[in-house]
Motif scaffolding. Sequence first.
Motif, PDB file in Angstrom:
ATOM      1  N   LEU A  68       0.806  -1.212   0.000  1.00 58.66           N
ATOM      2  CA  LEU A  68       0.000   0.000   0.000  1.00 58.66           C
ATOM      3  C   LEU A  68       0.844   1.270   0.000  1.00 58.66           C
ATOM      4  CD1 LEU A  68      -2.694  -1.072   2.632  1.00 58.66           C
ATOM      5  CD2 LEU A  68      -3.101  -0.693   0.198  1.00 58.66           C
ATOM      6  N   PHE A  69       2.035   1.191   0.584  1.00 62.03           N
ATOM      7  CA  PHE A  69       2.929   2.349   0.679  1.00 62.03           C
ATOM      8  C   PHE A  69       4.299   1.970   0.108  1.00 62.03           C
ATOM      9  CE2 PHE A  69      -0.206   2.813   4.053  1.00 62.03           C
ATOM     10  CZ  PHE A  69      -0.518   4.171   4.058  1.00 62.03           C
ATOM     11  N   PRO A  70       4.390   1.796  -1.211  1.00 60.08           N
ATOM     12  CA  PRO A  70       5.628   1.270  -1.802  1.00 60.08           C
ATOM     13  C   PRO A  70       6.844   2.177  -1.606  1.00 60.08           C
ATOM     14  CG  PRO A  70       4.107   2.040  -3.504  1.00 60.08           C
ATOM     15  CD  PRO A  70       3.343   2.037  -2.222  1.00 60.08           C
ATOM     16  N   LYS A  71       6.638   3.458  -1.350  1.00 61.47           N
ATOM     17  CA  LYS A  71       7.768   4.373  -1.181  1.00 61.47           C
ATOM     18  C   LYS A  71       8.227   4.474   0.280  1.00 61.47           C
ATOM     19  CE  LYS A  71       6.588   7.233  -5.189  1.00 61.47           C
ATOM     20  NZ  LYS A  71       6.252   8.612  -5.655  1.00 61.47           N
ATOM     21  N   ALA A  72       7.476   3.882   1.196  1.00 58.11           N
ATOM     22  CA  ALA A  72       7.826   3.965   2.617  1.00 58.11           C
ATOM     23  C   ALA A  72       9.051   3.114   2.927  1.00 58.11           C
ATOM     24  CB  ALA A  72       6.652   3.520   3.482  1.00 58.11           C
ATOM     25  N   ARG A  73       9.880   3.603   3.816  1.00 57.84           N
ATOM     26  CA  ARG A  73      11.068   2.848   4.225  1.00 57.84           C
ATOM     27  C   ARG A  73      10.698   1.610   5.015  1.00 57.84           C
ATOM     28  NH1 ARG A  73      14.112   7.794   7.069  1.00 57.84           N
ATOM     29  NH2 ARG A  73      11.913   8.307   7.501  1.00 57.84           N
ATOM     30  N   ASP A  74       9.618   1.685   5.776  1.00 57.71           N
ATOM     31  CA  ASP A  74       9.166   0.577   6.607  1.00 57.71           C
ATOM     32  C   ASP A  74       7.780   0.941   7.116  1.00 57.71           C
ATOM     33  OD1 ASP A  74       9.736   2.469   8.684  1.00 57.71           O
ATOM     34  OD2 ASP A  74      11.782   1.706   8.785  1.00 57.71           O
ATOM     35  N   TYR A  75       7.190   0.102   7.952  1.00 52.91           N
ATOM     36  CA  TYR A  75       5.846   0.339   8.486  1.00 52.91           C
ATOM     37  C   TYR A  75       5.801   1.655   9.259  1.00 52.91           C
ATOM     38  CZ  TYR A  75       1.293  -1.372  10.379  1.00 52.91           C
ATOM     39  OH  TYR A  75      -0.029  -1.551  10.704  1.00 52.91           O
ATOM     40  N   LEU A  76       6.762   1.875  10.144  1.00 58.01           N
ATOM     41  CA  LEU A  76       6.754   3.094  10.954  1.00 58.01           C
ATOM     42  C   LEU A  76       6.772   4.340  10.081  1.00 58.01           C
ATOM     43  CD1 LEU A  76       6.860   4.267  13.851  1.00 58.01           C
ATOM     44  CD2 LEU A  76       9.356   4.296  13.614  1.00 58.01           C
ATOM     45  N   ASP A  77       7.422   4.254   8.943  1.00 56.86           N
ATOM     46  CA  ASP A  77       7.530   5.418   8.062  1.00 56.86           C
ATOM     47  C   ASP A  77       6.169   5.854   7.532  1.00 56.86           C
ATOM     48  OD1 ASP A  77       9.105   7.403   6.834  1.00 56.86           O
ATOM     49  OD2 ASP A  77       9.181   6.280   4.952  1.00 56.86           O
ATOM     50  N   THR A  78       5.204   4.930   7.477  1.00 58.50           N
ATOM     51  CA  THR A  78       3.870   5.315   7.014  1.00 58.50           C
ATOM     52  C   THR A  78       3.183   6.237   8.015  1.00 58.50           C
ATOM     53  OG1 THR A  78       2.728   3.388   7.998  1.00 58.50           O
ATOM     54  CG2 THR A  78       3.640   3.120   5.782  1.00 58.50           C
ATOM     55  N   TYR A  79       3.623   6.232   9.248  1.00 61.81           N
ATOM     56  CA  TYR A  79       3.160   7.204  10.244  1.00 61.81           C
ATOM     57  C   TYR A  79       4.102   8.419  10.286  1.00 61.81           C
ATOM     58  CZ  TYR A  79       0.383   3.227  11.885  1.00 61.81           C
ATOM     59  OH  TYR A  79      -0.478   2.167  11.962  1.00 61.81           O
ATOM     60  N   GLU A  80       5.383   8.145  10.311  1.00 64.24           N
ATOM     61  CA  GLU A  80       6.372   9.218  10.450  1.00 64.24           C
ATOM     62  C   GLU A  80       6.253  10.240   9.319  1.00 64.24           C
ATOM     63  OE1 GLU A  80      11.213   9.677  11.113  1.00 64.24           O
ATOM     64  OE2 GLU A  80      10.324   7.688  10.827  1.00 64.24           O
ATOM     65  N   SER A  81       6.011   9.770   8.112  1.00 66.15           N
ATOM     66  CA  SER A  81       5.946  10.665   6.955  1.00 66.15           C
ATOM     67  C   SER A  81       4.791  11.651   7.031  1.00 66.15           C
ATOM     68  CB  SER A  81       5.821   9.850   5.664  1.00 66.15           C
ATOM     69  OG  SER A  81       6.963   9.056   5.459  1.00 66.15           O
ATOM     70  N   PHE A  82       3.798  11.319   7.858  1.00 63.84           N
ATOM     71  CA  PHE A  82       2.606  12.163   7.944  1.00 63.84           C
ATOM     72  C   PHE A  82       2.448  12.829   9.311  1.00 63.84           C
ATOM     73  CE2 PHE A  82       1.701   8.878   4.747  1.00 63.84           C
ATOM     74  CZ  PHE A  82       1.558   9.700   3.634  1.00 63.84           C
ATOM     75  N   GLY A  83       3.540  12.913  10.064  1.00 58.95           N
ATOM     76  CA  GLY A  83       3.497  13.622  11.334  1.00 58.95           C
ATOM     77  C   GLY A  83       2.884  12.837  12.471  1.00 58.95           C
ATOM     78  N   LEU A  84       2.871  11.504  12.359  1.00 62.52           N
ATOM     79  CA  LEU A  84       2.247  10.665  13.384  1.00 62.52           C
ATOM     80  C   LEU A  84       3.287   9.845  14.155  1.00 62.52           C
ATOM     81  CD1 LEU A  84      -0.891   9.574  11.356  1.00 62.52           C
ATOM     82  CD2 LEU A  84      -0.867  11.065  13.358  1.00 62.52           C
TER      83      LEU A  84
END
Length: 431
Positions: A243-259
Amino acid sequence: MAQLLLGQTLTFTADPFHALVSEATRHERRGGVLVEDGKITATGTADDLRAAHPQAKITDYGDALIMAGFIDAHAHYPQTGIIASWGKRLIDWLNTYTFPEETRFTDPAYAAKTAARYLDLTAANGTTTIASFCTIHPASVDALFDAAKARDQRIVAGKTCMDRNAPDGLRDTAKSAYDDSRALLEKWHGLGRASYAITPRFSPTSTPEQLEALGALWAEHPDCLMQTHLSEQLDEIEWVQRLFPKARDYLDTYESFGLLGEGGLFGHAIHLTEREKARLREVDAALIHCPTSNTFIGSGLFQMGALMAAGHRIGLATDTGGGSSFSMLRTMAAAYEIGQLTGTALHPAQLLWLATSGSARALRLDDKIGNLAAGMEADLVVLELAATPAIAQRSERANDFWEQVFPTIMMGDDRAIVATWINGKAVLPRS
């Protein structure tokens, strides 16, 4: 009127994961807790407190143990009715049980009934504070906060936000998630003993637009907590990667959006990469261990020893209803068993600390709850340490206090709860 509770007492003076148990705890074989106006005003020996406060109303619990009430740092009160439902993997379980049940919370009356039942069940198990996900329906949030307010109970909760990969009737939008969460936050956060937590369920059920909107909301209200799920199952992690092919890892899907920040509560956190561990530790976010859920749904083994040694902030939780029990005693027992499987033999003091001071610290509430100390809120549990014949026959052989309390941790349930006190009032005396 001041109330003086007598019995065995347990206070934490330090974190037993980072100090000797003898230095981190204070046990009074015959101790007392003085309670006035919802607060603990003094602790000490029974004799000293009786002499200093002769007018106090005395409740003598004999050999029972008085300690801080249990704190459940991650739960889903809407799943009360589906606890212990047979399932395969996480996604199957969500689709089969969770989502159909949560759809029912469009009815405010059903939400109110479930919230009251949930707080009754948790109080019966000695739990005095919970951090809970609600559903996407604002009425589900109001129901839990209303029920907690009626009990003067400290509560952390938030509207669960999902705008994809969920059934019709359980999806909101990026805008409605922001608008509803902000309205609920402004209504409840800081009202009495209520705290609001911004609550994206997890990355697979939120679009980047929704995560961005919730990150913006958190930036506007940094005194709130943010709760979500992280790295619970391996197939979930693979789904996140797709779902998030550009994310470095799972945590990055939160980190990238200020979460990602110090008020973050990340449930499960089992299969973490080295980068994720480093970033979580760097921002001092909390990891919430959900042992009965992790075994019940087959998610994996939380690495308590390594994560504690690295200095992570960790709380303990039932994860009702993915977890299979409302009891924090049962949760402590499961944490011990998982510790054994991962090479970390958790001491009874460490288990009790996780369920009280540790979870309070994870919720950033350790200045208010989680310990027996003057000035703390009077949320207490009283434990019978020989509540069943099986426990009694083991406990009577104990050579010290920790041997006496450990069988109750491992074999105890709601029968061990003599009383639960919330905000200085006994809500569950044993009849």
